[in-house]
Design a protein around this motif. Structure first.
Motif, PDB file in Angstrom:
ATOM      1  N   GLY A  52      -2.259  -5.813   6.637  1.00 12.40           N
ATOM      2  CA  GLY A  52      -3.381  -4.921   6.312  1.00 12.40           C
ATOM      3  C   GLY A  52      -2.957  -3.500   5.985  1.00 12.40           C
ATOM      4  O   GLY A  52      -3.813  -2.631   5.819  1.00 12.40           O
ATOM      5  N   MET A  53      -1.650  -3.252   5.879  1.00 14.38           N
ATOM      6  CA  MET A  53      -1.136  -1.878   5.700  1.00 14.38           C
ATOM      7  C   MET A  53      -1.965  -1.013   4.749  1.00 14.38           C
ATOM      8  O   MET A  53      -2.385   0.085   5.093  1.00 14.38           O
ATOM      9  CB  MET A  53       0.328  -1.944   5.217  1.00 14.38           C
ATOM     10  CG  MET A  53       0.838  -0.682   4.515  1.00 14.38           C
ATOM     11  SD  MET A  53       0.925   0.774   5.598  1.00 14.38           S
ATOM     12  CE  MET A  53       0.957   2.112   4.389  1.00 14.38           C
ATOM     13  N   ASP A  54      -2.212  -1.516   3.540  1.00 13.64           N
ATOM     14  CA  ASP A  54      -2.839  -0.662   2.517  1.00 13.64           C
ATOM     15  C   ASP A  54      -4.262  -0.245   2.892  1.00 13.64           C
ATOM     16  O   ASP A  54      -4.714   0.833   2.505  1.00 13.64           O
ATOM     17  CB  ASP A  54      -2.851  -1.375   1.154  1.00 13.64           C
ATOM     18  CG  ASP A  54      -1.447  -1.505   0.566  1.00 13.64           C
ATOM     19  OD1 ASP A  54      -0.486  -1.069   1.218  1.00 13.64           O
ATOM     20  OD2 ASP A  54      -1.322  -2.061  -0.535  1.00 13.64           O
ATOM     21  N   THR A  55      -4.950  -1.107   3.624  1.00  9.21           N
ATOM     22  CA  THR A  55      -6.309  -0.764   4.071  1.00  9.21           C
ATOM     23  C   THR A  55      -6.243   0.068   5.356  1.00  9.21           C
ATOM     24  O   THR A  55      -6.957   1.068   5.497  1.00  9.21           O
ATOM     25  CB  THR A  55      -7.142  -2.033   4.344  1.00  9.21           C
ATOM     26  OG1 THR A  55      -6.810  -3.034   3.395  1.00  9.21           O
ATOM     27  CG2 THR A  55      -8.633  -1.737   4.286  1.00  9.21           C
ATOM     28  N   TYR A  71       1.369  -9.271   1.894  1.00  8.33           N
ATOM     29  CA  TYR A  71       2.686  -9.308   2.534  1.00  8.33           C
ATOM     30  C   TYR A  71       3.409  -7.983   2.344  1.00  8.33           C
ATOM     31  O   TYR A  71       3.563  -7.509   1.219  1.00  8.33           O
ATOM     32  CB  TYR A  71       3.499 -10.450   1.923  1.00  8.33           C
ATOM     33  CG  TYR A  71       4.875 -10.632   2.507  1.00  8.33           C
ATOM     34  CD1 TYR A  71       5.050 -11.218   3.756  1.00  8.33           C
ATOM     35  CD2 TYR A  71       6.011 -10.237   1.796  1.00  8.33           C
ATOM     36  CE1 TYR A  71       6.330 -11.397   4.283  1.00  8.33           C
ATOM     37  CE2 TYR A  71       7.285 -10.416   2.309  1.00  8.33           C
ATOM     38  CZ  TYR A  71       7.444 -10.996   3.553  1.00  8.33           C
ATOM     39  OH  TYR A  71       8.696 -11.178   4.069  1.00  8.33           O
ATOM     40  N   HIS A  72       3.817  -7.376   3.438  1.00  8.67           N
ATOM     41  CA  HIS A  72       4.540  -6.104   3.407  1.00  8.67           C
ATOM     42  C   HIS A  72       5.879  -6.266   4.124  1.00  8.67           C
ATOM     43  O   HIS A  72       6.214  -5.498   5.031  1.00  8.67           O
ATOM     44  CB  HIS A  72       3.717  -5.001   4.086  1.00  8.67           C
ATOM     45  CG  HIS A  72       2.790  -4.277   3.147  1.00  8.67           C
ATOM     46  ND1 HIS A  72       1.636  -4.845   2.668  1.00  8.67           N
ATOM     47  CD2 HIS A  72       2.853  -3.041   2.570  1.00  8.67           C
ATOM     48  CE1 HIS A  72       1.027  -3.975   1.861  1.00  8.67           C
ATOM     49  NE2 HIS A  72       1.748  -2.885   1.781  1.00  8.67           N
ATOM     50  N   GLY A  73       6.622  -7.277   3.707  1.00  4.39           N
ATOM     51  CA  GLY A  73       7.899  -7.539   4.375  1.00  4.39           C
ATOM     52  C   GLY A  73       7.671  -8.190   5.729  1.00  4.39           C
ATOM     53  O   GLY A  73       6.524  -8.429   6.148  1.00  4.39           O
ATOM     54  N   ILE A  87      -8.285   4.360  -1.994  1.00  4.51           N
ATOM     55  CA  ILE A  87      -7.483   3.147  -2.102  1.00  4.51           C
ATOM     56  C   ILE A  87      -6.000   3.507  -2.115  1.00  4.51           C
ATOM     57  O   ILE A  87      -5.618   4.570  -2.620  1.00  4.51           O
ATOM     58  CB  ILE A  87      -7.901   2.364  -3.383  1.00  4.51           C
ATOM     59  CG1 ILE A  87      -7.084   1.087  -3.544  1.00  4.51           C
ATOM     60  CG2 ILE A  87      -7.820   3.211  -4.633  1.00  4.51           C
ATOM     61  CD1 ILE A  87      -7.665   0.114  -4.570  1.00  4.51           C
ATOM     62  N   HIS A  88      -5.188   2.627  -1.556  1.00  8.19           N
ATOM     63  CA  HIS A  88      -3.742   2.868  -1.545  1.00  8.19           C
ATOM     64  C   HIS A  88      -2.981   1.811  -2.340  1.00  8.19           C
ATOM     65  O   HIS A  88      -1.933   2.107  -2.913  1.00  8.19           O
ATOM     66  CB  HIS A  88      -3.243   2.900  -0.093  1.00  8.19           C
ATOM     67  CG  HIS A  88      -1.761   3.090   0.021  1.00  8.19           C
ATOM     68  ND1 HIS A  88      -1.099   4.153  -0.568  1.00  8.19           N
ATOM     69  CD2 HIS A  88      -0.795   2.340   0.616  1.00  8.19           C
ATOM     70  CE1 HIS A  88       0.196   4.052  -0.327  1.00  8.19           C
ATOM     71  NE2 HIS A  88       0.416   2.968   0.380  1.00  8.19           N
ATOM     72  N   HIS A  89      -3.509   0.600  -2.419  1.00  9.19           N
ATOM     73  CA  HIS A  89      -2.809  -0.529  -3.044  1.00  9.19           C
ATOM     74  C   HIS A  89      -2.565  -0.314  -4.544  1.00  9.19           C
ATOM     75  O   HIS A  89      -3.512  -0.061  -5.282  1.00  9.19           O
ATOM     76  CB  HIS A  89      -3.641  -1.801  -2.824  1.00  9.19           C
ATOM     77  CG  HIS A  89      -3.092  -3.017  -3.492  1.00  9.19           C
ATOM     78  ND1 HIS A  89      -1.881  -3.570  -3.137  1.00  9.19           N
ATOM     79  CD2 HIS A  89      -3.574  -3.792  -4.491  1.00  9.19           C
ATOM     80  CE1 HIS A  89      -1.660  -4.639  -3.890  1.00  9.19           C
ATOM     81  NE2 HIS A  89      -2.671  -4.794  -4.720  1.00  9.19           N
ATOM     82  N   GLY A 116       8.746   4.865   2.795  1.00  6.93           N
ATOM     83  CA  GLY A 116       7.515   5.660   2.768  1.00  6.93           C
ATOM     84  C   GLY A 116       6.377   5.001   3.529  1.00  6.93           C
ATOM     85  O   GLY A 116       5.776   5.597   4.426  1.00  6.93           O
ATOM     86  N   GLU A 117       6.073   3.761   3.189  1.00  6.81           N
ATOM     87  CA  GLU A 117       4.952   3.077   3.851  1.00  6.81           C
ATOM     88  C   GLU A 117       5.245   2.803   5.323  1.00  6.81           C
ATOM     89  O   GLU A 117       4.349   2.898   6.170  1.00  6.81           O
ATOM     90  CB  GLU A 117       4.634   1.751   3.132  1.00  6.81           C
ATOM     91  CG  GLU A 117       3.831   1.935   1.860  1.00  6.81           C
ATOM     92  CD  GLU A 117       3.128   0.662   1.408  1.00  6.81           C
ATOM     93  OE1 GLU A 117       2.170   0.780   0.625  1.00  6.81           O
ATOM     94  OE2 GLU A 117       3.529  -0.461   1.810  1.00  6.81           O
ATOM     95  N   THR A 118       6.488   2.445   5.608  1.00 13.67           N
ATOM     96  CA  THR A 118       6.826   2.137   7.004  1.00 13.67           C
ATOM     97  C   THR A 118       6.700   3.390   7.870  1.00 13.67           C
ATOM     98  O   THR A 118       6.130   3.350   8.966  1.00 13.67           O
ATOM     99  CB  THR A 118       8.246   1.548   7.091  1.00 13.67           C
ATOM    100  OG1 THR A 118       8.322   0.403   6.237  1.00 13.67           O
ATOM    101  CG2 THR A 118       8.587   1.127   8.516  1.00 13.67           C
ATOM    102  N   ASP A 165       6.300   3.600  -2.062  1.00 14.24           N
ATOM    103  CA  ASP A 165       7.004   2.322  -2.165  1.00 14.24           C
ATOM    104  C   ASP A 165       6.116   1.205  -1.634  1.00 14.24           C
ATOM    105  O   ASP A 165       4.945   1.431  -1.285  1.00 14.24           O
ATOM    106  CB  ASP A 165       8.329   2.380  -1.377  1.00 14.24           C
ATOM    107  CG  ASP A 165       8.129   2.793   0.093  1.00 14.24           C
ATOM    108  OD1 ASP A 165       7.100   2.407   0.710  1.00 14.24           O
ATOM    109  OD2 ASP A 165       8.987   3.504   0.641  1.00 14.24           O
ATOM    110  N   HIS A 166       6.670   0.004  -1.605  1.00 12.17           N
ATOM    111  CA  HIS A 166       5.964  -1.122  -1.001  1.00 12.17           C
ATOM    112  C   HIS A 166       6.791  -1.613   0.174  1.00 12.17           C
ATOM    113  O   HIS A 166       7.866  -2.178  -0.015  1.00 12.17           O
ATOM    114  CB  HIS A 166       5.755  -2.253  -2.015  1.00 12.17           C
ATOM    115  CG  HIS A 166       5.090  -3.457  -1.421  1.00 12.17           C
ATOM    116  ND1 HIS A 166       3.742  -3.501  -1.132  1.00 12.17           N
ATOM    117  CD2 HIS A 166       5.598  -4.638  -0.994  1.00 12.17           C
ATOM    118  CE1 HIS A 166       3.448  -4.662  -0.582  1.00 12.17           C
ATOM    119  NE2 HIS A 166       4.553  -5.371  -0.482  1.00 12.17           N
ATOM    120  N   ALA A 167       6.306  -1.354   1.380  1.00 13.44           N
ATOM    121  CA  ALA A 167       6.970  -1.803   2.610  1.00 13.44           C
ATOM    122  C   ALA A 167       8.341  -1.170   2.816  1.00 13.44           C
ATOM    123  O   ALA A 167       9.130  -1.650   3.617  1.00 13.44           O
ATOM    124  CB  ALA A 167       7.083  -3.331   2.634  1.00 13.44           C
TER     125      ALA A 167
HETATM  126 ZN   LIG Z   1       1.349  -1.203   0.621  1.00 11.31          ZN
END
Ligand SMILES: [Zn+2]
Length: 256
Positions: free
Chosen positions: A38-41, A30-32, A111-113, A193-195, A188-190
């Motif tokens: 699947g964001m991290d992959t 879950y990314h918000g 890997i990103h997670h 940065g990630e967005t 960050d998480h969701a």
């Molecule tokens: Zn992420």
């Protein structure tokens, strides 16, 4: 080249050319409300696809079933799919053993997670790193017998450590964003940065109209911009070109 599309002739040429063979390791998490699970992959996969356009690179089919954890949200209705690290270890060891048996000696995982403290590690990357070490030990013992390290022929082991000559360099793990990159780009998480990064890499994975005010970690996504994402993308590409040892516009190798 995508591994699953390669002909045996091309695989043999990639082995001879010592091409980097890269596995994207990620999770489904879950990314918000505004981002794909699947964001991290996906971020790793897209970066590898860009690198592959101008470098000799073998891209393995990605692995998405890492230990996401339920630290962010429980899975019910959110989409997080967690697999315990204990289950990943034997699978990863078998995968690495298989790649060594094929003949690859320049294997990488990206890997990103949960990579904000990569040196200490988190369950997914630790499982893959331990699996890589164990696969190499078992492979060497099967090939060279016990006592291989103490043999006279290994007298230059410590000199070989920094180069490909050390068998423990056959499989390396890299974060998508190393700590040096995080100094100038929000990790960050969701969040922002990630967005921003996914906007630059895979816009269909983001719906900014869905950003939720309820979760602290995704609130900064309101400040996400394509421009910031493109900056992140370019810095990641530069970092991985170095980490994988691939140059731009490398015309030589198995493609010829
Ligand atoms: Zn992420």
């Amino acid at each position: 080249m995508r591994y699953e599309l390669m002909l045996p002739r091309e695989i043999r040429a990639a082995i001879d050319g010592n091409w980097p063979v890269v596995l994207a390791v990620g999770v489904l998490e879950y990314h918000g409300e505004h981002m794909a699970v699947g964001m991290d992959t996906l971020a790793v996969v897209r970066i590898l696809e860009i690198l592959e356009t101008d470098a000799n690179l073998v891209i393995l089919p990605p692995f998405s079933y890492g230990a996401a954890s339920y630290a962010v949200e429980p899975p019910e209705g959110t989409g997080t799919l967690h697999v315990d690290a204990e289950a990943l270890m034997p699978l990863a060891k078998a995968m690495f053993t298989g790649l060594l048996r094929i003949g690859f000696r320049n294997i990488h995982l990206v890997i990103h997670h949960q990579t904000e403290n990569f040196a200490a590690g988190m369950p997914t990357d630790l499982a893959f790193k331990l699996a890589a070490r164990q696969a190499i030990f078992a492979f060497l013992e099967a090939q060279r017998g016990e006592g291989w390290w103490g043999a006279k022929s290994m007298a230059d082991y410590y000199e070989q450590q920094s180069t490909g000559g050390d068998p423990f360099n056959w499989i390396k793990a890299h974060p998508l964003m190393p700590s040096s990159l995080m100094e100038g780009y929000p990790f960050d998480h969701a969040g922002q940065g990630e967005t921003s990064l996914l906007m630059a890499l895979l816009p269909e994975g983001v719906d900014i109209s869905r950003i939720s005010e309820d979760q602290w970690y995704s609130r900064s996504a309101r400040e996400a911009t394509l421009e910031l994402g493109l900056q992140g993308r370019d810095r990641i590409l530069a970092h991985l070109r170095k980490a994988l040892g691939v140059e731009r516009a490398n015309a030589q190798g198995a493609r010829n």
